[in-house]
Write a protein that holds these residues in place. Sequence first.
Motif, PDB file in Angstrom:
ATOM      1  N   LEU A 413      -5.398  22.108   3.318  1.00 13.51           N
ATOM      2  CA  LEU A 413      -3.546  21.684   3.295  1.00 13.51           C
ATOM      3  C   LEU A 413      -3.908  20.248   4.249  1.00 13.51           C
ATOM      4  O   LEU A 413      -3.033  19.665   3.598  1.00 13.51           O
ATOM      5  N   GLY A 414      -4.713  19.635   5.279  1.00 19.04           N
ATOM      6  CA  GLY A 414      -4.858  18.851   6.018  1.00 19.04           C
ATOM      7  C   GLY A 414      -5.148  18.020   4.782  1.00 19.04           C
ATOM      8  O   GLY A 414      -4.523  16.744   5.188  1.00 19.04           O
ATOM      9  N   VAL A 415      -6.349  17.968   4.027  1.00 14.67           N
ATOM     10  CA  VAL A 415      -6.239  17.047   3.260  1.00 14.67           C
ATOM     11  C   VAL A 415      -5.576  16.412   1.927  1.00 14.67           C
ATOM     12  O   VAL A 415      -5.021  15.624   1.571  1.00 14.67           O
ATOM     13  N   ALA A 416      -4.622  18.160   1.691  1.00 18.11           N
ATOM     14  CA  ALA A 416      -3.324  17.068   0.832  1.00 18.11           C
ATOM     15  C   ALA A 416      -2.817  16.570   1.079  1.00 18.11           C
ATOM     16  O   ALA A 416      -1.919  16.120   1.002  1.00 18.11           O
ATOM     17  N   THR A 417      -2.190  16.690   2.544  1.00 17.52           N
ATOM     18  CA  THR A 417      -1.304  16.093   3.362  1.00 17.52           C
ATOM     19  C   THR A 417      -1.800  14.264   4.004  1.00 17.52           C
ATOM     20  O   THR A 417      -0.718  13.830   3.664  1.00 17.52           O
ATOM     21  N   LEU A 418      -3.116  13.843   3.383  1.00 19.58           N
ATOM     22  CA  LEU A 418      -3.277  12.858   3.061  1.00 19.58           C
ATOM     23  C   LEU A 418      -3.298  12.238   2.249  1.00 19.58           C
ATOM     24  O   LEU A 418      -3.932  11.168   2.087  1.00 19.58           O
ATOM     25  N   GLY A 419      -3.346  12.864   1.570  1.00 23.86           N
ATOM     26  CA  GLY A 419      -3.308  12.641  -0.087  1.00 23.86           C
ATOM     27  C   GLY A 419      -5.422  12.598  -0.778  1.00 23.86           C
ATOM     28  O   GLY A 419      -5.546  11.542  -1.327  1.00 23.86           O
ATOM     29  N   GLY A 420      -5.927  12.950   0.170  1.00 25.39           N
ATOM     30  CA  GLY A 420      -6.999  13.102  -0.158  1.00 25.39           C
ATOM     31  C   GLY A 420      -7.848  11.565  -0.362  1.00 25.39           C
ATOM     32  O   GLY A 420      -7.327  10.849   0.566  1.00 25.39           O
ATOM     33  N   GLY A 421      -9.073  11.365  -0.695  1.00 21.49           N
ATOM     34  CA  GLY A 421      -9.829  10.251  -0.116  1.00 21.49           C
ATOM     35  C   GLY A 421     -10.861  10.040   1.515  1.00 21.49           C
ATOM     36  O   GLY A 421     -10.343  11.314   1.805  1.00 21.49           O
TER      37      GLY A 421
END
Length: 453
Positions: A413-421
């Motif tokens: 969820l944290g990765v998705a919130t930051l848009g990945g990358g």
Amino acid sequence: MTDVHPVSIWDRERIWVTVGATALIFLGAIEALAVTTVMPVVSEALDGQALFAVAFAGTLATSVIGMVACGAASDVRGPRGALYTAVTLFVAGLVISGFAFTMEQFLIGRLVQGLGAGGQTVALYVVVARLYPPHLHGRIFAVFAAAWVVPSMIGPFLAGAVAEFLDWRWAFLGVAVLTLIAFVTIAARLHGVDLGGGNALSVGRVWLRLLLALVVAVAAVTVGLAADLPPSTGWPTAVVAVLIIGFAVLKLLPRGTLRAARGLPSVVLARGLIAGAFFAAEAYIPYLLMEQFGFSPTWSGVALMLGALAWAGGSALQGRYGEALGNHRIAMTSIALILVALLAVLVTALADASPIVIVVSWGLAGGGMGLIYPRLNVLMLAYSERGNEGFNSSALSISDATGSAMAVALAGLGVATLGGGVHAFPVVYAFCIALVLVAAIPGLRLGHAAEAA
């Protein structure tokens, strides 16, 4: 002069139980890792892309139910019947999946398989408690740990080769056949052995535990699926699911677990926190190596092998010298190794330093896990009494499964919130570092149960 035979996990009384139990754990690990490799092939062959995530999450859900059911059955009637039932369900699930012609049929197999996989581990822990003297627990759990780690190096490759050169179905049917052979080995030795019963649990109490296990399982799956939702929806969903787990799990864990009470509660809590930190971090190691450092999928997987080898080495060290090292030293050394590894990965990701640092660091993390994982098993049984080994074994397994599932999902969820990358990786490893630091609290409160009798 009387001929004295040394007592060991390989003596005449126990060798076939050791071999059979280790083979069951090895095959369970092979299947768990293999299915990750073959699932894309399966979903395409059965036109089931929409059920791809559920095929993983559903198995986790039913495994928690299997843990509780086999734990209760082991305490009441002894572990033999629970083990036989769990292995039967595991094999039946593999056969259903192997012969499936629709994704719905395959999913049914995965659900049945999860019941068996969860219950099998718990029942084997109780067999260890009843059949092996306490001073051998460190040795047998070290062997079990190696049986789980070795497949991480060969399982995905074997599954890929089977799917490519034979048929994906043999990734399930082949394991089913080998599991039956391993089961016959252990069942023949356990036949007629008094493994005892124990506590007389009321029917209502058993059904309450099963209902709560179902709630925990569904909530854990919900946390996992929340990672695929938009952050605006995913975070509220995950938070509510985590709160539900915290409430429902109270009756499935030893009293005082969530407040890190000294002794068994801290053993169980430490397992969940450490498992969550390690597996959430490891899930993003290949992603980090491919996205930021240009590794191929093959080489990013190979990079994890050092961690797997170090895990096996740490387990062997714990099995041989665990009593001499002591619980406090093992716990603090393990937590320190994992913490240093996570800090090194975090700094490497931030500074865009050499990826070799990540590979070497993950060896430290694997070594730390190898030291503490089997030791927590030893402590759990040391704090158990005849008649509650099943409950305590299921509690440890539930903490492990739910801790891992929730940590991986929240990291996602944290990765998705930051848009990945690449800018998202430091957040994942900072989160895992926080979990390890919290794990130090129960790590200091494991106590000194009489592991050696």
